[in-house]
Enzyme design. Structure first.
Site, PDB file in Angstrom:
ATOM      1  N   ASP A  12      21.002  90.257 -11.035  1.00 41.66           N
ATOM      2  CA  ASP A  12      21.798  90.056 -12.243  1.00 41.66           C
ATOM      3  C   ASP A  12      21.604  91.307 -13.098  1.00 41.66           C
ATOM      4  O   ASP A  12      21.039  92.303 -12.629  1.00 41.66           O
ATOM      5  CB  ASP A  12      21.399  88.763 -12.970  1.00 41.66           C
ATOM      6  CG  ASP A  12      20.006  88.824 -13.594  1.00 41.66           C
ATOM      7  OD1 ASP A  12      19.273  89.827 -13.402  1.00 41.66           O
ATOM      8  OD2 ASP A  12      19.634  87.859 -14.276  1.00 41.66           O
ATOM      9  N   CYS A  69      16.007  89.410 -10.542  1.00 39.00           N
ATOM     10  CA  CYS A  69      16.496  89.082 -11.877  1.00 39.00           C
ATOM     11  C   CYS A  69      15.334  89.283 -12.839  1.00 39.00           C
ATOM     12  O   CYS A  69      14.295  89.792 -12.431  1.00 39.00           O
ATOM     13  CB  CYS A  69      17.113  87.678 -11.948  1.00 39.00           C
ATOM     14  SG  CYS A  69      15.985  86.295 -11.740  1.00 39.00           S
ATOM     15  N   GLY A  70      15.484  88.906 -14.075  1.00 40.49           N
ATOM     16  CA  GLY A  70      14.448  89.173 -15.072  1.00 40.49           C
ATOM     17  C   GLY A  70      13.086  88.648 -14.669  1.00 40.49           C
ATOM     18  O   GLY A  70      12.112  89.400 -14.573  1.00 40.49           O
ATOM     19  N   THR A  71      12.991  87.351 -14.424  1.00 39.51           N
ATOM     20  CA  THR A  71      11.723  86.744 -14.002  1.00 39.51           C
ATOM     21  C   THR A  71      11.665  86.520 -12.497  1.00 39.51           C
ATOM     22  O   THR A  71      10.598  86.239 -11.962  1.00 39.51           O
ATOM     23  CB  THR A  71      11.518  85.375 -14.673  1.00 39.51           C
ATOM     24  OG1 THR A  71      12.557  84.483 -14.234  1.00 39.51           O
ATOM     25  CG2 THR A  71      11.513  85.483 -16.186  1.00 39.51           C
ATOM     26  N   HIS A 102       3.057  83.351   6.389  1.00 38.05           N
ATOM     27  CA  HIS A 102       2.935  81.894   6.470  1.00 38.05           C
ATOM     28  C   HIS A 102       4.241  81.139   6.272  1.00 38.05           C
ATOM     29  O   HIS A 102       4.380  80.025   6.778  1.00 38.05           O
ATOM     30  CB  HIS A 102       1.910  81.388   5.452  1.00 38.05           C
ATOM     31  CG  HIS A 102       0.509  81.708   5.835  1.00 38.05           C
ATOM     32  ND1 HIS A 102      -0.560  81.201   5.146  1.00 38.05           N
ATOM     33  CD2 HIS A 102      -0.014  82.493   6.820  1.00 38.05           C
ATOM     34  CE1 HIS A 102      -1.689  81.649   5.693  1.00 38.05           C
ATOM     35  NE2 HIS A 102      -1.371  82.443   6.704  1.00 38.05           N
ATOM     36  N   ARG A 113      11.775  92.385 -14.796  1.00 41.32           N
ATOM     37  CA  ARG A 113      11.233  92.668 -16.134  1.00 41.32           C
ATOM     38  C   ARG A 113       9.710  92.699 -16.161  1.00 41.32           C
ATOM     39  O   ARG A 113       9.122  93.057 -17.179  1.00 41.32           O
ATOM     40  CB  ARG A 113      11.725  91.631 -17.137  1.00 41.32           C
ATOM     41  CG  ARG A 113      13.189  91.783 -17.479  1.00 41.32           C
ATOM     42  CD  ARG A 113      13.616  90.814 -18.556  1.00 41.32           C
ATOM     43  NE  ARG A 113      14.989  91.079 -18.947  1.00 41.32           N
ATOM     44  CZ  ARG A 113      15.837  90.144 -19.363  1.00 41.32           C
ATOM     45  NH1 ARG A 113      15.455  88.881 -19.450  1.00 41.32           N
ATOM     46  NH2 ARG A 113      17.065  90.471 -19.700  1.00 41.32           N
ATOM     47  N   HIS A 137       2.178  77.393  11.286  1.00 42.30           N
ATOM     48  CA  HIS A 137       3.112  77.664  10.193  1.00 42.30           C
ATOM     49  C   HIS A 137       4.553  77.359  10.594  1.00 42.30           C
ATOM     50  O   HIS A 137       5.357  76.963   9.753  1.00 42.30           O
ATOM     51  CB  HIS A 137       2.971  79.110   9.720  1.00 42.30           C
ATOM     52  CG  HIS A 137       1.582  79.440   9.280  1.00 42.30           C
ATOM     53  ND1 HIS A 137       0.995  78.871   8.164  1.00 42.30           N
ATOM     54  CD2 HIS A 137       0.643  80.241   9.832  1.00 42.30           C
ATOM     55  CE1 HIS A 137      -0.240  79.321   8.040  1.00 42.30           C
ATOM     56  NE2 HIS A 137      -0.480  80.153   9.044  1.00 42.30           N
ATOM     57  N   ARG A 140       5.443  73.814   9.838  1.00 40.85           N
ATOM     58  CA  ARG A 140       5.642  73.606   8.401  1.00 40.85           C
ATOM     59  C   ARG A 140       6.996  74.164   7.956  1.00 40.85           C
ATOM     60  O   ARG A 140       7.709  73.531   7.184  1.00 40.85           O
ATOM     61  CB  ARG A 140       4.495  74.243   7.632  1.00 40.85           C
ATOM     62  CG  ARG A 140       3.171  73.578   7.947  1.00 40.85           C
ATOM     63  CD  ARG A 140       1.994  74.377   7.471  1.00 40.85           C
ATOM     64  NE  ARG A 140       0.770  73.712   7.913  1.00 40.85           N
ATOM     65  CZ  ARG A 140      -0.392  74.321   8.005  1.00 40.85           C
ATOM     66  NH1 ARG A 140      -0.508  75.611   7.681  1.00 40.85           N
ATOM     67  NH2 ARG A 140      -1.458  73.662   8.416  1.00 40.85           N
TER      68      ARG A 140
END
Length: 148
Positions: A12, A69-71, A102, A113, A137, A140
């Site tokens: 974004d 993106c930012g976070t 895994h 950011r 793994h 799972r």
């Protein structure tokens, strides 16, 4: 080492500058990529680009993907709505290693950011260098999709 086809990219506006850095990183390594957008740093909606990348993964156009993106949270949440996507939010190399080893992550998500380009390089180096371990793994990972 992960078998790269063409890396799919999505961001974004908050991840745009880092995505441009990622494109240079991939170009310098001779790794092909497909950019699903955004193409400017003007405000936009991350799901539009996350869904496009996820569909590219699901249809076999690209593998793996990188989203920013930012976070990183919005991209990861949106990407993981798709049954064929295992997107891991990564902010340090050790997590990149484990999400590949895994969880067989097929999309690397980074928080634009909260990390710098040097850290992004270390994360990508680790992500691309790490194979899925399989074994226990795989069992799972097979349980992740929600089929109705």
């Amino acid at each position: 080492m992960i078998q790269v086809k063409t890396v799919g990219l999505a961001s974004d506006h908050a991840g745009y500058d880092m995505k441009e850095f990622v494109k240079k990183y991939l170009t310098d390594k001779g790794i092909p990529f497909k950019d699903y957008g955004t193409f400017t740093n003007e405000s936009c909606d991350y799901p539009d680009f996350a869904h496009a990348l996820a569909e590219g993964i699901e249809h076999g156009e690209v593998y793996p993907g990188i989203a920013i993106c930012g976070t990183g949270e919005g991209m990861a949440m949106t990407l993981n709505k798709h049954q064929g996507v295992r997107a891991g939010l990564v902010w340090e190399p050790e997590i990149a290693h484990m999400t590949r080893q895994h969880n067989n992550a097929n999309v690397l998500v980074m928080p634009g950011r909260y990390i710098d380009n040097d850290m992004a390089t270390k994360i990508m180096d680790e992500f691309f260098a790490t194979d899925f371990e399989g074994g226990r793994h795989q069992r799972r990972v097979n349980k992740i999709p929600c089929f109705k």
